[in-house]
Design a protein around this motif. Structure first.
Motif, PDB file in Angstrom:
ATOM      1  N   ARG A 278       0.590   4.299  -2.741  1.00 43.30           N
ATOM      2  CA  ARG A 278       0.480   5.395  -2.818  1.00 43.30           C
ATOM      3  C   ARG A 278       1.863   6.457  -3.025  1.00 43.30           C
ATOM      4  O   ARG A 278       1.316   7.740  -3.457  1.00 43.30           O
ATOM      5  CB  ARG A 278       0.668   4.956  -1.367  1.00 43.30           C
ATOM      6  CG  ARG A 278      -0.752   6.699  -1.032  1.00 43.30           C
ATOM      7  CD  ARG A 278      -0.793   7.146   0.870  1.00 43.30           C
ATOM      8  NE  ARG A 278      -0.165   5.858   1.144  1.00 43.30           N
ATOM      9  CZ  ARG A 278      -0.631   5.733   1.994  1.00 43.30           C
ATOM     10  NH1 ARG A 278      -2.319   5.505   3.014  1.00 43.30           N
ATOM     11  NH2 ARG A 278      -0.107   4.268   2.659  1.00 43.30           N
ATOM     12  N   LYS A 279       2.890   6.037  -2.532  1.00 46.86           N
ATOM     13  CA  LYS A 279       4.253   7.112  -3.839  1.00 46.86           C
ATOM     14  C   LYS A 279       4.154   7.053  -4.863  1.00 46.86           C
ATOM     15  O   LYS A 279       4.203   7.962  -5.819  1.00 46.86           O
ATOM     16  CB  LYS A 279       5.211   6.989  -3.590  1.00 46.86           C
ATOM     17  CG  LYS A 279       6.060   7.288  -3.045  1.00 46.86           C
ATOM     18  CD  LYS A 279       7.709   6.683  -2.094  1.00 46.86           C
ATOM     19  CE  LYS A 279       8.343   8.055  -1.438  1.00 46.86           C
ATOM     20  NZ  LYS A 279       9.045   7.909  -0.636  1.00 46.86           N
TER      21      LYS A 279
ATOM     22  N   GLU B 246       0.661  -1.271  -0.273  1.00 52.86           N
ATOM     23  CA  GLU B 246      -0.168   0.166  -0.105  1.00 52.86           C
ATOM     24  C   GLU B 246       0.979   1.456  -0.164  1.00 52.86           C
ATOM     25  O   GLU B 246       0.919   2.057  -0.761  1.00 52.86           O
ATOM     26  CB  GLU B 246      -0.843   0.328   1.345  1.00 52.86           C
ATOM     27  CG  GLU B 246      -1.733   0.766   1.129  1.00 52.86           C
ATOM     28  CD  GLU B 246      -2.973   0.922   0.264  1.00 52.86           C
ATOM     29  OE1 GLU B 246      -3.502  -0.540  -0.421  1.00 52.86           O
ATOM     30  OE2 GLU B 246      -2.814   1.886  -1.117  1.00 52.86           O
ATOM     31  N   ASP B 247       2.335   1.223   1.023  1.00 53.32           N
ATOM     32  CA  ASP B 247       2.829   2.351   0.893  1.00 53.32           C
ATOM     33  C   ASP B 247       3.748   2.974  -0.305  1.00 53.32           C
ATOM     34  O   ASP B 247       3.305   3.653  -0.558  1.00 53.32           O
ATOM     35  CB  ASP B 247       3.637   2.615   2.292  1.00 53.32           C
ATOM     36  CG  ASP B 247       2.995   1.758   3.249  1.00 53.32           C
ATOM     37  OD1 ASP B 247       2.280   3.032   3.843  1.00 53.32           O
ATOM     38  OD2 ASP B 247       3.909   1.151   4.327  1.00 53.32           O
TER      39      ASP B 247
ATOM     40  N   ASN C  19       1.153   6.259  -7.054  1.00 49.70           N
ATOM     41  CA  ASN C  19      -0.071   6.889  -7.848  1.00 49.70           C
ATOM     42  C   ASN C  19      -0.869   5.351  -8.389  1.00 49.70           C
ATOM     43  O   ASN C  19      -1.079   5.938  -9.550  1.00 49.70           O
ATOM     44  CB  ASN C  19      -0.100   7.804  -8.536  1.00 49.70           C
ATOM     45  CG  ASN C  19      -0.452   8.974  -7.751  1.00 49.70           C
ATOM     46  OD1 ASN C  19      -1.499   8.731  -7.182  1.00 49.70           O
ATOM     47  ND2 ASN C  19      -0.040  10.790  -7.077  1.00 49.70           N
TER      48      ASN C  19
END
Lengths: 339, 339
Positions: B11-12, B7-8, B14
């Motif tokens: 997110r980074k 997930e991290d 996109n």
DNA sequence: CTGAAAGCGCTTACAG
DNA sequence: CTGAAAGCGCTTACAG
């Protein structure tokens, strides 16, 4: 094929899986009656909780990772045995990896064990490890780690090691008191911690008793049988013989015995021999070797207990535990010599 | 505190976490460019996949459970070392448990390991296990299991054991050929498999060479040093002495050596001694013991390979693998006697 | 080439 | 006393 889950139990009892979960873990808000029914059905159906799922939710695995350089070395197998004993009695299981004194494999093992999300790590460094990189990673992941026997001392992690200086010193005290003064040391490589510490202890011990150090009685070599053999042969070339040889470990002492036998000399009548080791070591020698005793069971127990304490936050990291060594006279040195 | 997740990374970059998951596992339907970016970011952020989560989804842990009666016994520590080697090279980790020859603990270990959802089990039974109940459970859960060294043979599981009869027979062939005919056996308890098999091999071997069995040369005892010692002393009471003693294991042989030394006799000049063991055993004896060789490394490797084959369905359960033993003459028996 | 949906088997606040 | 909701971190068909 499919394993029994809480869902299965729930369906059978016409309740939800939440009720089952709670009943199984003995929550206070479930009726005694329901608990009984759930437990019975679980037993009946052969339900065994899936710990993988539990681990994922609780984010703890009740598993510790152990890395050891070589399990064929009986010192380490004794340590591991004791670690497993201690861990088991505190409810932890042991994931065991062997580095084979190989730095790359050690690194891989660390990543693998962390990948498996062990709650903590117990590591005996491989001989050549010099780069603390893997351990920086461990610190970043905030995984408790305790070194045993061979440690990085400036990493912020706890360690359990033997106090060789104290051990050698105690041995020399005993020997000097018994009337010995001519004591040689077959030392290990001075590039290794063990080699350095033991030689340093030897020098300090002699000094403490006002004995001078004879450089030709300090023979630096490796850690194998043949090193002890060669060192003894080299000793034959010096002007005078010592009364006792302190070998840096058991294999070197074995080489000394071998050389002595070949020269048709006898232990302890012609020369005494002592080494580092533990009970099992002694039995391999005839006559039984005198040892500066390093107890693998104590080491395993202390290291495991310390790690679990840190996991459970009963203790803080960074403690350096030094284990005392004792000197065990055996038949390889004449006692009460009294010159 | 929190670990880095897919997930991290997502997110980074996109993107969604699915894209990340796929990129990490090198799915063909992700662009090379995206893969590169994901890999880089993962590296950068110090991402380490949570194998617990993977295990839950894939329903496989790439872990095998090993149960051993006693890790202080160097035979077992060698076997385990070899198991770990083999398992590691095939991508499996080892969860190690010790039963301490305790039936209850063995049961608990089995449940614990299955609870941890090991992909398979490698078990050396504790000496007193007679109830196959735990193993019925294993079968019901359809978990691959391979016994080693000590096995239930009627459980449908594969096993890897030594062929003691063949080993004794080969040893006797050698000895008879060298001119020996007076061979005693210090046997183990006839309530144990090992004790029975070895004695049976001894009887058959003698018979094969037309030698008669002298019952006063078969002394049944236990498996410890003192048993060997006592048996030898008992032998002194009989009418005539054998030329060679075949001890049921190394500790018994050690007791024999001890008794011989006390009676001021010598090995091999006055009497020869042989036993069962492996290379490390031999080194503990002066002179080196002759052994019927049981190779722990081979046992570990074969058992682990077999188990993993069954896990990966490359092999079917129920195979009984018998390991051959070889006879290693050493200095504890005079060679080429030729009467 | 990227994403939305469903699921692995469990636990744990929070409601009712 | 029982249950609905959300979540642990990942994977894998299935769409688009």
């Amino acid at each position: 094929m499919r394993q029994i889950t809480q869902e299965d139990i729930a369906r059978k009892l016409n309740v939800t899986r939440i009720t089952v979960s709670k009943a199984l873990r003995d929550y206070p808000d479930i009726s005694a009656n329901m608990k009984r029914r759930v437990l019975e059905t679980a037993e009946e159906m052969g339900y065994l909780p899936n710990e993988i799922a539990q681990q994922l939710t609780t984010r703890t695995t009740k598993t510790i990772g152990v890395i050891v350089p070589d399990l064929e070395n009986s010192f380490f197998s004794h340590v591991v045995n004791s670690i497993i004993d201690t861990a088991t009695s505190r409810g932890y299981q042991v994931l065991l990896a062997v580095s084979r004194e190989n730095v790359e494999l050690e690194k891989k093992n660390i990543r693998n064990l962390i990948g498996k999300r062990v709650d903590g790590l117990l590591v005996c460094l491989s001989q050549l490890t010099s780069d603390p990189e893997s351990f920086d990673f461990v610190r970043k992941m905030e995984i408790p780690l305790v070194f045993f026997d061979r440690a990085f001392t400036d990493c912020g992690f706890s360690s359990v090691t033997f106090d060789d200086k104290q051990g050698v010193s105690m041995a020399l005290d005993n020997l000097v008191q018994a009337g010995y003064s001519k004591i040689a040391h077959f030392a290990g490589y001075q590039t290794t911690n063990i080699g350095k510490e033991r030689l340093e202890g030897y020098r300090l011990g002699l000094m403490k008793h006002g004995l001078s150090t004879r450089e030709d009685w300090i023979i630096e070599g490796g850690y194998e049988l043949m090193d002890g053999y060669r060192s003894f042969m080299k000793l034959g070339e010096t002007a005078s013989f010592p009364e006792i040889i302190l070998a840096v470990n058991d294999r070197v002492a074995l080489g000394v015995y071998k050389a002595i036998a070949e020269l048709e000399l006898a232990v302890p009548d012609d020369i005494g021999v002592a080494g580092f080791g533990f009970m099992e070591t002694v039995e391999m020698f005839t006559p039984p070797l005198a040892i500066i005793h390093q107890d693998p069971r104590e080491m395993g127990r202390l290291a495991a207990d310390r790690l679990i304490d840190e996991i459970q936050q009963l203790a803080k990291p960074g403690e350096k535990i030094k284990l005392e060594e004792s000197f065990h006279w055996n038949k390889s040195i004449l006692k009460n010599k009294k010159k």
